[in-house]
Write an enzyme that holds these catalytic residues in place. Sequence first.
Site, PDB file in Angstrom:
ATOM      1  CG  ASP A 202      -2.059   0.988   1.110  1.00 60.32           C
ATOM      2  OD1 ASP A 202      -2.444   1.331  -0.022  1.00 60.32           O
ATOM      3  OD2 ASP A 202      -2.573   1.426   2.151  1.00 60.32           O
ATOM      4  CG  ASP A 219      -0.133   1.121   7.463  1.00 57.51           C
ATOM      5  OD1 ASP A 219      -0.232  -0.012   7.959  1.00 57.51           O
ATOM      6  OD2 ASP A 219      -1.105   1.753   7.007  1.00 57.51           O
TER       7      ASP A 219
END
EC number: 2.7.11.1
Length: 315
Positions: A202, A219
Amino acid sequence: MSIEAPYATLDPDHVLDAVTACGLWPDGRLLALNSYENRVWQVGIEDATPVVAKFYRPHRWSDAAILEEHAFAQELAEADIPMVAPLVFGGRTLLHHDGFRYALTPRRGGRAPSLESPEQLEWLGRLIARIHSTGARQSFEHRGRIDRATLIEQPMQAVLASTLLPPSQHAAYRSAAERVNRAVTDRFEAVGPVRQLRLHGDCHPGNVLWTDAGPHFVDLDDARMGPAVQDLWMLASDEKAMNALLDGYQQMREFDFGELALVPALRAMRQLHYAGWIAARWHDPAFPAAFPFAAEPRWWEQHIADLHELADELM
């Protein structure tokens, strides 16, 4: 907790108690950070740097999959790649408190990268290549991959089962989504086999923080197996930007240019998945508040039109 409101009991006291259980001393300062899939808080610590507490959404990832995420982050950090990795407490990175699973990481500040700067794009390309060199050493066993089942078929079923999609638009939506599915299938078959490796998954601008010392990545919640180009295309607004990323990438690692033909397919998969993600999470009170447009028929009309455009682009 309940599936309908998974974070209903996660109030500030629970967050502070969870951090205290790790042997840290919160000073009472709490800042909720932008996250819908999980719940993430910056927590001030007495006489120390704040930490970030990430509480994982129940039922999304297995413990084994979360531990793979943590191990990958630690592997990258140990390779001197600027990735924020979870802290270890009592030999564990995945922690449990009052029914929640969570992890703590150091707070690392920064600003958004300038995606119009060739120098910054080259720098990002070099770092992504280094992530991929590490990611290619082994495979994920529990985190799945970038595929149609995850990013098309499951989201499509979530939309069709949701009350958000007006009944009058069911047939139109199904037709558009199936067109995308067929077009994506054809594109992947035309490109042929590509190497699968552990990815950030992502890699959009919000997951890159820039400082005076350079960028660092955060993340890995969507880390999966997939083609290298998945971690490049969301940072490239146009061909010039992609070329700058690849200039940097190739300084550290070879790139299969045949993968560029997958970018329209990956873009279509992401857009279809976005609507399915909202539909699947609509029971979470945070979602109607954050995405009120998804309750409007006109948004679904536009989404259906967008899917047809994406399918046309792939023809």
